[in-house]
Scaffold this motif. Structure first.
Motif, PDB file in Angstrom:
ATOM      1  N   ASN A 132       0.827  -1.213   0.000  1.00 33.32           N
ATOM      2  CA  ASN A 132       0.000   0.000   0.000  1.00 33.32           C
ATOM      3  C   ASN A 132       0.859   1.260   0.000  1.00 33.32           C
ATOM      4  OD1 ASN A 132      -2.381  -1.473   0.022  1.00 33.32           O
ATOM      5  ND2 ASN A 132      -2.549  -1.456   2.247  1.00 33.32           N
ATOM      6  N   LEU A 133       1.932   1.229   0.811  1.00 37.91           N
ATOM      7  CA  LEU A 133       2.807   2.398   0.893  1.00 37.91           C
ATOM      8  C   LEU A 133       3.510   2.636  -0.439  1.00 37.91           C
ATOM      9  CD1 LEU A 133       3.893   4.595   2.749  1.00 37.91           C
ATOM     10  CD2 LEU A 133       5.726   3.027   3.432  1.00 37.91           C
ATOM     11  N   ALA A 134       3.940   1.553  -1.079  1.00 39.60           N
ATOM     12  CA  ALA A 134       4.572   1.694  -2.396  1.00 39.60           C
ATOM     13  C   ALA A 134       3.587   2.307  -3.390  1.00 39.60           C
ATOM     14  CB  ALA A 134       5.047   0.329  -2.895  1.00 39.60           C
ATOM     15  N   HIS A 135       2.320   1.893  -3.302  1.00 41.82           N
ATOM     16  CA  HIS A 135       1.291   2.478  -4.171  1.00 41.82           C
ATOM     17  C   HIS A 135       1.095   3.953  -3.858  1.00 41.82           C
ATOM     18  CE1 HIS A 135      -2.930   3.630  -5.005  1.00 41.82           C
ATOM     19  NE2 HIS A 135      -2.736   2.960  -6.126  1.00 41.82           N
ATOM     20  N   ASP A 136       1.067   4.285  -2.557  1.00 39.30           N
ATOM     21  CA  ASP A 136       0.865   5.678  -2.154  1.00 39.30           C
ATOM     22  C   ASP A 136       1.988   6.577  -2.650  1.00 39.30           C
ATOM     23  OD1 ASP A 136      -1.490   5.091  -0.835  1.00 39.30           O
ATOM     24  OD2 ASP A 136      -0.501   4.716   1.077  1.00 39.30           O
ATOM     25  N   ILE A 137       3.221   6.063  -2.619  1.00 35.93           N
ATOM     26  CA  ILE A 137       4.355   6.867  -3.078  1.00 35.93           C
ATOM     27  C   ILE A 137       4.375   6.942  -4.605  1.00 35.93           C
ATOM     28  CG2 ILE A 137       6.883   6.935  -3.199  1.00 35.93           C
ATOM     29  CD1 ILE A 137       6.931   5.779  -0.371  1.00 35.93           C
ATOM     30  N   ARG A 138       4.012   5.837  -5.257  1.00 39.08           N
ATOM     31  CA  ARG A 138       4.032   5.806  -6.723  1.00 39.08           C
ATOM     32  C   ARG A 138       2.975   6.739  -7.333  1.00 39.08           C
ATOM     33  NH1 ARG A 138       3.988   0.727  -7.174  1.00 39.08           N
ATOM     34  NH2 ARG A 138       1.755   0.407  -7.530  1.00 39.08           N
ATOM     35  N   THR A 139       1.832   6.919  -6.619  1.00 37.80           N
ATOM     36  CA  THR A 139       0.735   7.736  -7.161  1.00 37.80           C
ATOM     37  C   THR A 139       1.166   9.178  -7.447  1.00 37.80           C
ATOM     38  OG1 THR A 139      -0.944   6.348  -6.116  1.00 37.80           O
ATOM     39  CG2 THR A 139      -1.595   8.588  -6.720  1.00 37.80           C
ATOM     40  N   PRO A 140       1.732   9.915  -6.458  1.00 39.66           N
ATOM     41  CA  PRO A 140       2.169  11.285  -6.784  1.00 39.66           C
ATOM     42  C   PRO A 140       3.333  11.315  -7.766  1.00 39.66           C
ATOM     43  CG  PRO A 140       2.856  10.695  -4.558  1.00 39.66           C
ATOM     44  CD  PRO A 140       1.934   9.613  -5.023  1.00 39.66           C
ATOM     45  N   LEU A 141       4.200  10.290  -7.729  1.00 40.73           N
ATOM     46  CA  LEU A 141       5.318  10.252  -8.670  1.00 40.73           C
ATOM     47  C   LEU A 141       4.810  10.105 -10.098  1.00 40.73           C
ATOM     48  CD1 LEU A 141       8.370  10.213  -9.081  1.00 40.73           C
ATOM     49  CD2 LEU A 141       8.308   7.728  -8.750  1.00 40.73           C
ATOM     50  N   THR A 142       3.825   9.221 -10.290  1.00 45.16           N
ATOM     51  CA  THR A 142       3.232   9.040 -11.613  1.00 45.16           C
ATOM     52  C   THR A 142       2.521  10.311 -12.058  1.00 45.16           C
ATOM     53  OG1 THR A 142       2.916   6.680 -11.154  1.00 45.16           O
ATOM     54  CG2 THR A 142       1.649   7.623 -12.968  1.00 45.16           C
ATOM     55  N   GLU A 186       4.173  16.138  -2.245  1.00 40.55           N
ATOM     56  CA  GLU A 186       3.447  15.068  -1.555  1.00 40.55           C
ATOM     57  C   GLU A 186       4.359  13.861  -1.326  1.00 40.55           C
ATOM     58  OE1 GLU A 186      -0.028  13.894  -3.649  1.00 40.55           O
ATOM     59  OE2 GLU A 186      -1.065  15.815  -3.391  1.00 40.55           O
ATOM     60  N   MET A 187       5.101  13.486  -2.377  1.00 38.95           N
ATOM     61  CA  MET A 187       5.990  12.340  -2.259  1.00 38.95           C
ATOM     62  C   MET A 187       7.101  12.611  -1.256  1.00 38.95           C
ATOM     63  SD  MET A 187       7.999  10.231  -5.231  1.00 38.95           S
ATOM     64  CE  MET A 187       9.244  11.497  -5.422  1.00 38.95           C
ATOM     65  N   GLU A 188       7.639  13.827  -1.277  1.00 36.23           N
ATOM     66  CA  GLU A 188       8.691  14.196  -0.325  1.00 36.23           C
ATOM     67  C   GLU A 188       8.181  14.083   1.111  1.00 36.23           C
ATOM     68  OE1 GLU A 188      11.680  17.966   0.637  1.00 36.23           O
ATOM     69  OE2 GLU A 188      10.020  18.184  -0.773  1.00 36.23           O
ATOM     70  N   GLU A 189       6.944  14.527   1.361  1.00 34.46           N
ATOM     71  CA  GLU A 189       6.359  14.445   2.696  1.00 34.46           C
ATOM     72  C   GLU A 189       6.186  12.992   3.129  1.00 34.46           C
ATOM     73  OE1 GLU A 189       2.802  16.678   2.287  1.00 34.46           O
ATOM     74  OE2 GLU A 189       3.783  18.638   2.508  1.00 34.46           O
ATOM     75  N   MET A 190       5.764  12.143   2.202  1.00 37.27           N
ATOM     76  CA  MET A 190       5.600  10.723   2.533  1.00 37.27           C
ATOM     77  C   MET A 190       6.938  10.088   2.896  1.00 37.27           C
ATOM     78  SD  MET A 190       2.901   9.270  -0.270  1.00 37.27           S
ATOM     79  CE  MET A 190       1.329  10.073  -0.553  1.00 37.27           C
ATOM     80  N   LEU A 191       7.967  10.383   2.118  1.00 38.54           N
ATOM     81  CA  LEU A 191       9.284   9.821   2.400  1.00 38.54           C
ATOM     82  C   LEU A 191       9.829  10.326   3.731  1.00 38.54           C
ATOM     83  CD1 LEU A 191      10.878  10.009  -1.161  1.00 38.54           C
ATOM     84  CD2 LEU A 191      10.061   7.970   0.032  1.00 38.54           C
ATOM     85  N   GLU A 192       9.563  11.595   4.038  1.00 37.54           N
ATOM     86  CA  GLU A 192       9.999  12.154   5.314  1.00 37.54           C
ATOM     87  C   GLU A 192       9.290  11.437   6.474  1.00 37.54           C
ATOM     88  OE1 GLU A 192      10.117  16.446   7.686  1.00 37.54           O
ATOM     89  OE2 GLU A 192       9.579  16.370   5.562  1.00 37.54           O
ATOM     90  N   GLU A 193       7.982  11.174   6.314  1.00 36.13           N
ATOM     91  CA  GLU A 193       7.247  10.448   7.344  1.00 36.13           C
ATOM     92  C   GLU A 193       7.776   9.027   7.493  1.00 36.13           C
ATOM     93  OE1 GLU A 193       3.056  10.628   6.619  1.00 36.13           O
ATOM     94  OE2 GLU A 193       2.858  12.516   7.717  1.00 36.13           O
ATOM     95  N   LEU A 194       8.107   8.395   6.376  1.00 33.34           N
ATOM     96  CA  LEU A 194       8.637   7.031   6.437  1.00 33.34           C
ATOM     97  C   LEU A 194       9.971   7.008   7.169  1.00 33.34           C
ATOM     98  CD1 LEU A 194       8.213   4.107   5.594  1.00 33.34           C
ATOM     99  CD2 LEU A 194       9.383   4.618   3.445  1.00 33.34           C
ATOM    100  N   PHE A 195      10.821   7.999   6.918  1.00 35.69           N
ATOM    101  CA  PHE A 195      12.107   8.082   7.610  1.00 35.69           C
ATOM    102  C   PHE A 195      11.900   8.283   9.108  1.00 35.69           C
ATOM    103  CE2 PHE A 195      15.520  10.899   9.241  1.00 35.69           C
ATOM    104  CZ  PHE A 195      16.567  10.001   9.172  1.00 35.69           C
ATOM    105  N   LEU A 196      10.975   9.177   9.469  1.00 33.47           N
ATOM    106  CA  LEU A 196      10.690   9.414  10.878  1.00 33.47           C
ATOM    107  C   LEU A 196      10.080   8.187  11.530  1.00 33.47           C
ATOM    108  CD1 LEU A 196      10.676  11.371  13.235  1.00 33.47           C
ATOM    109  CD2 LEU A 196       8.540  12.343  12.377  1.00 33.47           C
TER     110      LEU A 196
END
Length: 325
Positions: free
Chosen positions: A87-97, A128-138
């Motif tokens: 699901n997370l991979a899908h969430d990150i891929r959506t804004p990237l696409t 959006e993708m940057e925010e998701m990656l930042e949350e994943l790192f945290l």
């Protein structure tokens, strides 16, 4: 003499009988253990009535049962982890696409104004993708049990200026939604003991949550609360707190409440809302990782605070409580 021989012989025969029976039970247990090792869910059984052997058999059954339960929990957790990663991979891929699509449109567009709109949309998707990656790192930092805030980082923070700064980050988003947040503070000089950057992240995540999943309107209020009120929430023990982190009597604990309406079709579970990867909507198309409120909970607890969610009459309320400096 003859009687002694007869008694001795009888004792030997009885001992031999029990030995052979015990040996048969041991062989039976070995066969049963082979079946269990092959995947069978049977319980070990024996025919002997010898108490010590029966007790041993019961203990082995308990160990095997505990092992099966642990294995089942592990498999369930592994399936959940795989699903969440997907699901997370899908969430990150959506804004990237989406960003890639807008960039393609911008390259092919001859109208300068339209091209700027495409580029702005691409920039938003990348943000959006940057925010998701930042949350994943945290998230990875907070799942480490050894993570804690140094005592010197928990300083007296004046809440209102920091909250106002966080709200300004979403000025254009509020304009798009067509409403402005309402701030109701009983004490404009309200201060709490917290790490400033962690508190900023908490506020940003809660505002983001209201904008993404709310149905219009955000009220942020502040009031004092007693330790007795907080303890009545029956919260789990915080990560770094002592046995009773909140005074029982009236105190200057600061309670900050984020309140927003939710869409009528949304079904929320307040007891699960702070779980990792929890999402009330299954569409997963709102630019969210599902980690925002989990991060809010973990950061609050690690700063000796408490957090709680409740729903009432179509409203979601999230309470943050922090000790005074």
């Amino acid at each position: 003499m003859t009687l002694l021989l007869v008694l001795s012989g009888s004792i030997c025969l009885i001992s031999l009988f029990f030995y052979l029976r015990l040996l048969g039970d041991i062989r039976s247990l070995s066969r049963q253990l082979d079946e269990i090792n092959a995947g069978s869910q049977i319980e070990l059984t024996v025919f002997t009535r010898q108490k010590t052997f029966l007790a041993l058999c019961r203990r082995v059954n308990r160990v095997l049962s505990s092992k099966d339960q642990s294995h089942a929990r592990y498999e369930q957790a592994e399936k959940l982890l795989k699903r969440n990663i997907t699901n997370l991979a899908h969430d990150i891929r959506t804004p990237l696409t989406g960003a890639s699509g807008y960039l393609q449109l911008a390259r092919e567009c001859g109208d300068a104004c339209q091209k700027d709109r495409y580029l702005l949309s691409a920039e938003r998707r990348l943000t959006e993708m940057e925010e998701m990656l930042e949350e994943l790192f945290l998230f990875t930092k907070l799942t480490n049990e050894d993570f804690s805030f140094p005592a010197e980082s928990l300083k007296a923070i004046q809440v209102l200026p920091l909250l106002g700064d966080c709200l300004l980050n979403f000025y254009s988003r509020f304009e798009e939604k067509g409403y402005a947040p309402e701030i109701i503070f009983r004490s404009e000089n309200c201060r709490i003991a917290a790490d400033q950057e962690a508190l900023r992240r908490i506020f940003l995540n809660l505002i983001q949550n209201a904008l993404l999943h709310g149905s219009g309107g955000l009220v942020i209020s502040q009031r004092e609360i007693s330790g007795e009120d907080v303890l009545s929430w029956k919260l789990p023990q915080t990560a770094t707190a002592t046995e009773n982190p909140f005074p029982a009597g009236p105190s200057s604990l600061c309670c900050i409440i984020f309140e927003n309406p939710v869409p009528p079709e949304t079904v929320l579970h307040p007891e699960q809302i702070f779980d990792r990867f929890y999402k009330a909507d299954t569409a997963r198309g709102k630019g969210s990782s599902g980690l925002g409120l989990f991060i809010v909970k973990e950061l609050t607890h690690r700063m000796n605070g408490a957090v709680r969610a409740e729903t009432e009459n179509g409203l979601l309320r999230i309470y943050l409580v922090f000790p005074a400096p």
